[in-house]
Design a protein around this motif. Structure first.
Motif, PDB file in Angstrom:
ATOM      1  N   ASP A  32      35.150  46.157  66.910  1.00 19.59           N
ATOM      2  CA  ASP A  32      35.775  45.973  65.780  1.00 19.59           C
ATOM      3  C   ASP A  32      35.428  47.266  64.825  1.00 19.59           C
ATOM      4  N   TRP A  33      34.802  48.197  65.273  1.00 17.62           N
ATOM      5  CA  TRP A  33      34.566  49.445  64.201  1.00 17.62           C
ATOM      6  C   TRP A  33      35.677  50.303  64.301  1.00 17.62           C
ATOM      7  N   THR A  34      35.645  50.821  62.993  1.00 19.82           N
ATOM      8  CA  THR A  34      36.671  51.948  63.061  1.00 19.82           C
ATOM      9  C   THR A  34      36.061  53.159  63.540  1.00 19.82           C
ATOM     10  N   SER A  35      36.794  54.458  63.898  1.00 17.56           N
ATOM     11  CA  SER A  35      36.135  55.378  64.267  1.00 17.56           C
ATOM     12  C   SER A  35      34.816  55.938  63.334  1.00 17.56           C
ATOM     13  N   GLY A  36      35.148  55.958  62.308  1.00 21.06           N
ATOM     14  CA  GLY A  36      34.352  56.348  60.759  1.00 21.06           C
ATOM     15  C   GLY A  36      33.157  55.466  61.075  1.00 21.06           C
ATOM     16  N   GLU A  37      32.947  54.009  61.170  1.00 18.54           N
ATOM     17  CA  GLU A  37      31.790  53.295  61.442  1.00 18.54           C
ATOM     18  C   GLU A  37      31.160  53.536  62.787  1.00 18.54           C
ATOM     19  N   ALA A  38      31.770  53.806  63.659  1.00 22.53           N
ATOM     20  CA  ALA A  38      31.042  54.271  65.124  1.00 22.53           C
ATOM     21  C   ALA A  38      30.193  55.633  64.847  1.00 22.53           C
ATOM     22  N   VAL A  80      34.010  59.901  69.855  1.00 19.03           N
ATOM     23  CA  VAL A  80      32.930  59.328  70.170  1.00 19.03           C
ATOM     24  C   VAL A  80      32.273  59.333  71.487  1.00 19.03           C
ATOM     25  N   HIS A  81      33.280  59.502  72.437  1.00 16.45           N
ATOM     26  CA  HIS A  81      32.887  59.745  73.758  1.00 16.45           C
ATOM     27  C   HIS A  81      32.046  61.085  73.790  1.00 16.45           C
ATOM     28  N   THR A  82      32.423  62.163  73.132  1.00 22.49           N
ATOM     29  CA  THR A  82      31.696  63.730  73.216  1.00 22.49           C
ATOM     30  C   THR A  82      30.380  63.128  72.595  1.00 22.49           C
ATOM     31  N   ARG A  83      30.340  62.608  71.507  1.00 15.54           N
ATOM     32  CA  ARG A  83      29.081  62.229  70.786  1.00 15.54           C
ATOM     33  C   ARG A  83      27.746  61.517  71.527  1.00 15.54           C
TER      34      ARG A  83
END
Length: 119
Positions: A32-38, A80-83
């Motif tokens: 449910d998170w946005t990219s910013g939240e993740a 997010v994958h990279t991080r």
């Protein structure tokens, strides 16, 4: 830091083991998170991992977050994958370094004890 053993099936990590080992409890709703939240959650996580030299990876909250991110992998942004990959690698390197230092210290202590006993 809690013990962890790699199960045969990842789903086994969702059930609380009777022996107190680490498991994925209270998964955050990363779907449910946005990219910013993740990314914000990863920023906080990276701070904890840096300050604990990677040990926080084996704490309930961190482990559950990583597990949830891996479960949602195909639905997450490439950034997010990279991080996630970077933080797992960095934590593993830090832990390996710490374990190596501990082994050296333990080995030196054993050598000193055996030398003292020989005298």
């Amino acid at each position: 830091m809690r013990d962890f053993s790699l199960p045969f099936k990842p789903e086994e990590l969702l059930a609380q083991p009777s022996d107190g080992r680490l498991w994925a409890s209270d998964l955050p709703p990363v779907d449910d998170w946005t990219s910013g939240e993740a990314n914000a959650a990863l920023d906080v996580l990276i701070g904890r991992l840096l300050s604990t030299h990677g040990y926080d990876l084996a704490e309930d909250e961190t482990f559950s977050l990583i597990f949830a991110l891996l479960q949602a992998w195909t639905r997450l942004d490439g950034v997010v994958h990279t991080r996630v990959v970077d933080l797992l690698l960095d934590s593993a390197r830090r832990l390996v370094t710490t374990v190596g230092k501990l082994k050296k210290t333990t080995s030196k202590q054993k050598d000193q004890t055996s030398q003292q006993n020989a005298l």
